[in-house]
Motif scaffolding. Structure first.
Motif, short mmCIF file in Angstrom:
data_model
loop_
_atom_site.label_atom_id
_atom_site.label_comp_id
_atom_site.label_asym_id
_atom_site.label_seq_id
_atom_site.Cartn_x
_atom_site.Cartn_y
_atom_site.Cartn_z
N UNK A 31 7.99 45.36 -24.49
CA UNK A 31 7.18 45.81 -23.36
C UNK A 31 7.81 47.09 -22.82
N UNK A 32 6.98 48.13 -22.69
CA UNK A 32 7.39 49.41 -22.12
C UNK A 32 6.93 49.41 -20.67
N UNK A 33 7.83 49.74 -19.76
CA UNK A 33 7.55 49.67 -18.34
C UNK A 33 7.78 51.04 -17.70
N UNK A 34 6.87 51.45 -16.83
CA UNK A 34 7.01 52.69 -16.08
C UNK A 34 7.35 52.32 -14.64
N UNK A 35 8.55 52.66 -14.20
CA UNK A 35 8.99 52.42 -12.84
C UNK A 35 9.20 53.78 -12.18
N UNK A 36 8.24 54.18 -11.36
CA UNK A 36 8.31 55.45 -10.64
C UNK A 36 8.57 56.65 -11.56
N UNK A 37 7.92 56.66 -12.73
CA UNK A 37 8.07 57.77 -13.66
C UNK A 37 9.24 57.64 -14.62
#
Length: 99
Positions: free
Chosen positions: A28-34
């Motif tokens: 899973x690839x996650x974007x946290x504030x860019x």
């Protein structure tokens, strides 16, 4: 080091997740504030898909039994019993590609 293209930055907006297949592993690839992070998608407790869970800040919660993991490094945050953390992967952004 082998780099594998897993998508475009526009496919994973801030606060969102995307499940990808990387050499037969679900990640899973996650974007946290860019900032982009990647961990195994399979919960180490009972095999639930974390990409179907809830993302709160940088913590992902498995929908099956509530195990919580830190997205930045795959470490277990909270669960009633001790279970293994998750493998985390280095993410590289080039232009708008996620590797």
């Amino acid at each position: 080091m082998v780099r594998i293209l897993v998508g475009k930055t526009t496919e994973v907006m801030p606060g969102k997740m995307k499940k990808v297949l990387v050499e037969e592993n679900e990640v899973v690839v996650i974007n946290i504030d860019g900032n982009y992070f990647a961990i195994n998608d399979t919960c180490s407790h009972a095999g639930g898909s974390l990409s179907e869970g809830k993302l709160d800040g940088s913590t992902i919660t498995c929908d099956w039994h509530g195990a919580q993991f830190e997205c930045k490094n795959g470490k277990l945050v909270k669960f009633p019993v001790q279970i293994n953390g998750l493998k985390s992967y280095k993410v590289v952004i080039e232009s708008d590609d996620i590797f």
